[in-house]
Enzyme design. Structure first.
Site, short mmCIF file in Angstrom:
data_model
loop_
_atom_site.label_atom_id
_atom_site.label_comp_id
_atom_site.label_asym_id
_atom_site.label_seq_id
_atom_site.Cartn_x
_atom_site.Cartn_y
_atom_site.Cartn_z
N ASP A 13 0.84 -1.21 0.08
CA ASP A 13 0.02 0.01 -0.07
C ASP A 13 0.68 1.17 0.04
O ASP A 13 0.50 2.30 0.59
CB ASP A 13 -0.83 0.00 1.19
CG ASP A 13 -2.04 -1.19 1.28
OD1 ASP A 13 -1.79 -2.02 0.36
OD2 ASP A 13 -3.07 -1.20 2.01
N ASP A 55 -4.90 -0.64 -1.71
CA ASP A 55 -6.23 -0.51 -1.35
C ASP A 55 -6.85 -0.09 -2.65
O ASP A 55 -6.34 0.99 -3.21
CB ASP A 55 -6.28 0.49 -0.27
CG ASP A 55 -6.71 0.13 1.19
OD1 ASP A 55 -6.88 -1.19 1.30
OD2 ASP A 55 -6.92 0.82 2.00
N HIS A 74 -10.68 7.14 1.14
CA HIS A 74 -9.01 6.96 0.88
C HIS A 74 -8.93 5.95 -0.22
O HIS A 74 -9.85 4.90 -0.06
CB HIS A 74 -8.17 6.75 2.04
CG HIS A 74 -8.21 5.51 2.63
ND1 HIS A 74 -9.31 5.24 3.83
CD2 HIS A 74 -7.81 4.22 2.59
CE1 HIS A 74 -9.53 3.78 4.08
NE2 HIS A 74 -8.56 3.27 3.37
N LYS A 99 -7.14 -4.78 -2.94
CA LYS A 99 -7.82 -5.24 -2.03
C LYS A 99 -8.69 -4.01 -1.52
O LYS A 99 -8.49 -3.13 -1.83
CB LYS A 99 -6.90 -5.71 -0.64
CG LYS A 99 -5.90 -4.53 -0.25
CD LYS A 99 -4.80 -5.16 0.78
CE LYS A 99 -3.99 -4.16 1.37
NZ LYS A 99 -4.50 -3.23 2.09
N CYS A 138 -1.90 -2.27 7.61
CA CYS A 138 -1.79 -3.16 6.53
C CYS A 138 -0.34 -3.97 6.60
O CYS A 138 -0.61 -5.12 6.19
CB CYS A 138 -2.08 -2.51 5.37
SG CYS A 138 -3.76 -1.62 5.40
#
Length: 195
Positions: A13, A55, A74, A99, A138
């Site tokens: 991420d 993300d 976000h 994800k 994460c």
């Protein structure tokens, strides 16, 4: 050396919204880019697989405060915030794992609701090196899931930074990863957001 374990690198991420100026910025989040780029280059040169998780949220998801979740909006699909940091290597050999698409998955871990474990097994990977953002969310969840999936894990302290909603979240996350069986490599103070 034939007896070396097959390794893979998982970059978690490193997206604009998690870097300074983003909607959910991690302090010094962009500091992870140079060490990760160096590793991406090394892994690819050795023919070892590299994965970047991201993300990839729908515009409306229960992960967001506005819809009953925890976080500000976000990393919405197809927005600048969801793009990888502009300085992060975009070598075409790197596989992107999206994800946060699945409403029912927490979506913190790169393994949650994705085919990452399967892809690693198809490549006969035994050991994963994990860095990125953020240490206490994460990255931690990706490390813990990798261990649960049976991989050996090196958590790259020099290449992760913490959100630290509470000031010691990063330090606690490092300890949790270590207790679960991950090897912590590098400067833990950086990873915990203490320097």
């Amino acid at each position: 050396m034939a007896n070396e374990k097959k390794k893979a690198l998982i970059v978690v991420d490193v997206q604009n919204d998690f870097c300074p100026g983003g909607s959910l910025a991690v302090a010094n989040g962009d500091a992870v880019v140079p060490p990760l780029n160096k590793l991406i280059k090394e892994f690819l040169e050795h023919g070892e697989p590299v994965f970047k998780t991201r993300d990839w949220n729908p515009a409306q998801t229960k992960h967001f405060e506005a819809y009953g979740g925890t976080w500000p909006v976000h990393c919405v699909q197809e927005t600048r915030g969801a793009e990888f940091h502009p300085d992060l290597s975009d070598d075409p050999r790197v596989t992107t794992i999206s994800k946060g698409i699945d409403e029912n998955a927490a979506g913190y871990s790169g393994f949650d609701g994705t085919n990452l474990a399967q892809l690693l097994r198809e490549e006969d990977v035994e050991e994963v090196w994990i860095g990125g953002l953020a240490t206490d969310y994460c990255v931690k969840h990706t490390v813990l899931d990798a261990l649960r999936e049976g991989f050996e894990v090196k958590a790259l302290a020099d290449a992760m930074r913490a959100v630290n909603v509470s000031p010691d979240d990063g330090a606690k996350a490092i300890e949790e990863m270590r207790k679960a069986g991950a090897e912590i490599v590098g400067n833990e103070k950086k990873a915990a957001g203490m320097s």
